[in-house]
Design an enzyme around this catalytic site. Structure first.
Site, PDB file in Angstrom:
ATOM      1  N   PRO A   1      31.202  16.274  54.199  1.00 21.63           N
ATOM      2  CA  PRO A   1      31.306  17.253  54.866  1.00 21.63           C
ATOM      3  C   PRO A   1      31.826  16.832  56.099  1.00 21.63           C
ATOM      4  O   PRO A   1      32.936  17.710  56.250  1.00 21.63           O
ATOM      5  CB  PRO A   1      29.821  17.794  54.649  1.00 21.63           C
ATOM      6  CG  PRO A   1      29.389  17.692  53.674  1.00 21.63           C
ATOM      7  CD  PRO A   1      29.376  15.909  53.507  1.00 21.63           C
TER       8      PRO A   1
ATOM      9  N   GLU B   1      19.163  11.898  51.947  1.00 20.47           N
ATOM     10  CA  GLU B   1      19.919  13.175  52.872  1.00 20.47           C
ATOM     11  C   GLU B   1      20.608  11.989  53.290  1.00 20.47           C
ATOM     12  O   GLU B   1      21.590  12.406  53.913  1.00 20.47           O
ATOM     13  CB  GLU B   1      18.748  12.709  54.121  1.00 20.47           C
ATOM     14  CG  GLU B   1      17.395  13.950  53.630  1.00 20.47           C
ATOM     15  CD  GLU B   1      17.396  14.834  53.497  1.00 20.47           C
ATOM     16  OE1 GLU B   1      18.102  15.219  53.970  1.00 20.47           O
ATOM     17  OE2 GLU B   1      16.673  15.708  51.679  1.00 20.47           O
TER      18      GLU B   1
ATOM     19  N   ARG C   1      46.548  12.489  37.098  1.00 19.45           N
ATOM     20  CA  ARG C   1      47.009  13.824  36.484  1.00 19.45           C
ATOM     21  C   ARG C   1      48.115  13.203  37.172  1.00 19.45           C
ATOM     22  O   ARG C   1      48.774  13.965  36.315  1.00 19.45           O
ATOM     23  CB  ARG C   1      46.570  14.783  36.314  1.00 19.45           C
ATOM     24  CG  ARG C   1      45.990  15.488  37.803  1.00 19.45           C
ATOM     25  CD  ARG C   1      45.590  16.968  37.605  1.00 19.45           C
ATOM     26  NE  ARG C   1      46.162  17.644  36.795  1.00 19.45           N
ATOM     27  CZ  ARG C   1      47.751  18.730  37.600  1.00 19.45           C
ATOM     28  NH1 ARG C   1      47.830  17.695  38.651  1.00 19.45           N
ATOM     29  NH2 ARG C   1      47.728  18.741  36.589  1.00 19.45           N
TER      30      ARG C   1
ATOM     31  N   ASP D   1      53.612  22.403  39.444  1.00 20.75           N
ATOM     32  CA  ASP D   1      52.365  22.011  40.352  1.00 20.75           C
ATOM     33  C   ASP D   1      52.456  23.059  41.475  1.00 20.75           C
ATOM     34  O   ASP D   1      52.837  22.764  41.635  1.00 20.75           O
ATOM     35  CB  ASP D   1      51.217  21.697  40.269  1.00 20.75           C
ATOM     36  CG  ASP D   1      50.331  20.657  39.164  1.00 20.75           C
ATOM     37  OD1 ASP D   1      50.937  21.247  38.276  1.00 20.75           O
ATOM     38  OD2 ASP D   1      50.133  19.786  39.241  1.00 20.75           O
TER      39      ASP D   1
HETATM   40  C1  9WO Z   1      25.891  15.844  54.809  1.00 20.86           C
HETATM   41  C2  9WO Z   1      26.132  16.045  55.755  1.00 20.86           C
HETATM   42  C3  9WO Z   1      25.768  17.586  55.446  1.00 20.86           C
HETATM   43  C4  9WO Z   1      26.046  18.243  56.694  1.00 20.86           C
HETATM   44  C5  9WO Z   1      27.069  17.209  58.011  1.00 20.86           C
HETATM   45  C6  9WO Z   1      27.117  15.387  57.384  1.00 20.86           C
HETATM   46  C7  9WO Z   1      26.379  15.665  55.728  1.00 20.86           C
HETATM   47  N1  9WO Z   1      26.819  14.070  55.486  1.00 20.86           N
HETATM   48  C8  9WO Z   1      26.335  13.966  54.572  1.00 20.86           C
HETATM   49  C9  9WO Z   1      26.309  13.170  53.627  1.00 20.86           C
HETATM   50  O1  9WO Z   1      26.837  12.268  53.715  1.00 20.86           O
HETATM   51  N2  9WO Z   1      25.660  13.581  52.772  1.00 20.86           N
HETATM   52  C10 9WO Z   1      25.623  12.407  51.383  1.00 20.86           C
HETATM   53  C11 9WO Z   1      26.110  12.447  50.563  1.00 20.86           C
HETATM   54  C12 9WO Z   1      24.673  12.725  51.140  1.00 20.86           C
HETATM   55  C13 9WO Z   1      23.500  13.592  50.034  1.00 20.86           C
HETATM   56  C14 9WO Z   1      24.926  13.984  49.700  1.00 20.86           C
HETATM   57  N3  9WO Z   1      25.867  13.829  50.161  1.00 20.86           N
HETATM   58  C15 9WO Z   1      26.885  14.958  49.933  1.00 20.86           C
HETATM   59  C16 9WO Z   1      28.576  14.824  50.233  1.00 20.86           C
HETATM   60  N4  9WO Z   1      26.444  16.547  50.367  1.00 20.86           N
HETATM   61  N5  9WO Z   1      27.514  16.892  50.380  1.00 20.86           N
HETATM   62  C17 9WO Z   1      28.941  16.331  49.779  1.00 20.86           C
HETATM   63  C18 9WO Z   1      30.385  16.763  50.055  1.00 20.86           C
HETATM   64  C19 9WO Z   1      31.198  15.667  50.200  1.00 20.86           C
HETATM   65  C20 9WO Z   1      32.639  16.092  50.188  1.00 20.86           C
HETATM   66  N6  9WO Z   1      33.117  17.553  50.463  1.00 20.86           N
HETATM   67  C21 9WO Z   1      32.898  18.698  50.245  1.00 20.86           C
HETATM   68  C22 9WO Z   1      30.547  18.060  50.392  1.00 20.86           C
END
Ligand code: 9WO
Length: 256
Positions: free
Chosen positions: A93, A120, A158, A173
């Protein structure tokens, strides 16, 4: 092109790669996907890939070393000279928001190596040392990077020639800036009346010019209503015709 995906859950990808209009692109290698499990490079008899965070706190953090060894195996298998190495992308994120331009950027040339985080997160030293870009799908947190990786693969697949049934399909699209950056128009199919609701008469007219005109008007008006930012961008890029502007002026007059 080729995508190497580093994931603790490679089994999540099997049904995705075997389904839908994109299946053939993956099966033929047009978009080759190779899955790698960091556990195969884990530490000790238990093939450990995670440990507790320094400083305390909940959950576990992915170890840097198994990821580095996994990445080294990916790099060896790809066999690219260092100057031409495909980028290592991490889904997180904190990354830059992925959009159509990003899909075109990362989905061209050699492809990419996709790193899916779990737990985490990943030891920051691995990210600092090896990750070329972080990509986000939006401001929400998932339990892993696998779904965003699949989203990128799907969006790339796609766009490949021959993947969509009719060649004109993705030219129309939403978000294809090669067209005009407007949203798609609404779609209808049988029956002509469903739960008392009919179909716009223009679509039933059989007049191709009238149908095309209706669809264009719907795209302009829907975009103005739901994504006014895209109308501004289309106008700035000179993608709105005088007829589109007339329609928008008329609609604005009606709203006032
Ligand atoms: C999670 C996170 C939360 C707040 C700020 C920074 C952050 N980094 C991560 C992260 O890299 N997490 C890893 C990947 C491990 C836990 C699960 N991960 C993840 C990726 N959760 N959510 C995403 C994600 C990726 C792309 N778009 C939205 C959410």
């Amino acid at each position: 092109m080729r995508f190497d995906v580093i994931t603790l859950f490679p089994e999540l990808f099997a049904p995705f790669l075997a389904s839908g209009v994109t299946r053939r692109a993956y099966a033929s290698g047009q978009v080759a996907v190779v899955l790698w499990n960091p556990r195969d490079f884990g530490e000790g008899n238990y093939r450990r890939v995670d440990d507790r965070p320094f400083g305390g706190g909940p959950g576990m953090v992915m170890l840097a070393e198994p990821l580095a060894q996994c990445l080294a195996a990916v790099r060896a298998a790809r066999g690219e000279p260092e100057a031409e190495q495909a980028p290592l992308l991490l889904f997180s994120p904190i990354g830059q928001r992925l959009d159509h331009a990003g899909v075109e950027r990362w989905g061209q040339g050699p492809g990419a190596v996709l790193l899916c985080g779990r737990y985490e997160g990943i030891d920051q030293r691995f990210i600092d040392r090896y990750v070329d870009a972080q990509l986000s799908l939006g401001d929400f947190v998932l339990s892993g990077g696998e779904l965003p990786a699949m989203a990128l693969l799907d969006a790339v697949a796609r766009l490949q020639p021959g993947v969509l049934h009719d060649a004109g399909s993705h030219a129309e699209d939403s978000f294809n800036p090669a067209l005009d950056g407007l949203l798609d128009c609404p779609h209808y199919t049988r029956p002509e009346v469903w739960q008392g609701a009919g179909v716009p008469a223009q679509l039933l007219s059989g007049h191709h010019a009238q149908i095309a005109e209706w669809r264009r008007a719907q795209r302009v008006l829907w975009t103005a209503r739901h994504r006014p930012d895209l109308i501004d961008a289309a106008r700035a890029a000179g993608r709105l015709a005088p007829a589109d502007e007339a329609l928008l002026a008329q609609e604005q007059g009606r709203a006032l």
